[in-house]
Design a protein around this motif. Structure first.
Motif, PDB file in Angstrom:
ATOM      1  N   ASN A   1       0.730  -0.373   0.258  1.00 32.89           N
ATOM      2  CA  ASN A   1      -0.062   0.177   0.212  1.00 32.89           C
ATOM      3  C   ASN A   1       0.784   1.481  -0.040  1.00 32.89           C
ATOM      4  O   ASN A   1       0.517   2.553  -0.062  1.00 32.89           O
TER       5      ASN A   1
ATOM      6  N   ASP B   1       2.932   2.141   2.382  1.00 35.47           N
ATOM      7  CA  ASP B   1       3.945   2.296   3.922  1.00 35.47           C
ATOM      8  C   ASP B   1       5.607   2.326   3.507  1.00 35.47           C
ATOM      9  O   ASP B   1       5.387   0.789   2.630  1.00 35.47           O
TER      10      ASP B   1
ATOM     11  N   HIS C   1       4.029   6.387   7.119  1.00 37.32           N
ATOM     12  CA  HIS C   1       2.432   6.824   5.955  1.00 37.32           C
ATOM     13  C   HIS C   1       3.208   7.742   4.718  1.00 37.32           C
ATOM     14  O   HIS C   1       3.631   8.996   5.241  1.00 37.32           O
TER      15      HIS C   1
ATOM     16  N   ASN D   1       1.068  -9.231   0.981  1.00 36.79           N
ATOM     17  CA  ASN D   1       0.444  -8.847   1.880  1.00 36.79           C
ATOM     18  C   ASN D   1       0.857  -8.795   3.211  1.00 36.79           C
ATOM     19  O   ASN D   1       0.893  -8.409   4.026  1.00 36.79           O
TER      20      ASN D   1
END
Length: 251
Positions: A28, A30, A45, A72
């Motif tokens: 994602n 990060d 982030h 993930n």
């Protein structure tokens, strides 16, 4: 100032990471950062203010160091083995131990890991000292486990402190190695640290020998050591520069 190749740039993304060690980029976006002394793994982030506090993602883990993703799932190398945070970021703070049967050495305990295409895991196991014969054969090695964290075996040995591991686009394993200190008569420029292409079953000579150029020479503590049978280093790195994380750029 940091120097980077043409076309790259450096910018500050966080100033709240004392003792930051290793990095991994989550699917994602990060940036996952390990902080070994604090026993923390945190997330930065993208676009967050540089003064923002990073978010813990795994709870306290002793000597959390190497971090890597498979899909993930976040894998974290630590003093005992590997912890997994499943389905990041949904699984944040819900971790489990994949394995925890690695020896607790007295030194060089900050481990790295690399994950092969089949999900099996390579993990470094540092030496117990500066120069010595190991009491446990699993020290000064790179170990290999299957994807379920079982079938432990010594993949390569004679590696004093394989501080960083990486797998290239063809599936070959590489490591950077922190070499010894206090090599007489003058340790300022000797011995070089190493970049090694890791061969299964290979022996890289520690503690008998240290690298110099394409050769390995006997350490003064083991003057009768024969060094011809050990694998050579791929590239010498300036002495005492202590290389750590390494990655392959595939842009």
């Amino acid at each position: 100032p940091l120097k980077v190749p043409e076309g790259f740039q450096v910018e500050l993304v966080s100033d709240r990471l004392p003792g930051a060690r290793f990095l991994a980029v989550a699917p994602n976006g990060d940036v996952i950062v390990s902080m070994a002394r604090a026993g923390l793994v945190v997330a930065v982030h993208p676009g967050a203010p540089v003064h923002a506090l990073p978010r813990p993602v795994a709870g306290i883990i002793s000597r959390a160091n190497g971090v890597a993703f498979r899909g993930n799932d976040l894998y974290i190398a630590n003093w005992s083995g590997v912890e997994v945070v499943p389905d990041y970021p949904k699984g944040t703070l819900r971790r489990y131990s994949l394995f925890k049967d690695m020896p607790h050495n007295k030194s060089h305990w900050n481990r790295d890991l690399a994950i092969a295409a089949d999900g099996s895991i390579f993990i470094s196991s540092g030496s117990d000292c500066d120069v010595c014969r190991e009491s446990d054969p699993h020290l000064a090695t790179i170990l290999h486990y299957n994807a379920q964290g079982k079938e432990k075996k010594i993949y390569a040995r004679g590696l004093r402190n394989a501080g960083g591991l990486a797998i290239d686009a063809t599936g070959r394993l590489w490591t950077v190695v922190n070499q010894r200190d206090n090599l007489t008569p003058d340790h300022t420029d000797l011995p070089p640290d190493e970049l090694d292409l890791v061969q299964e079953g290979g022996d890289y000579g520690w503690p008998d020998c240290y690298p110099i150029g394409e050769k390995r020479l006997p350490n003064p503590e083991f003057p009768d050591a024969g060094c011809k049978g050990y694998l050579p280093t791929t590239m010498n790195i300036p002495a005492h520069s202590a290389p750590l994380q390494c990655v392959f750029y595939q842009g």
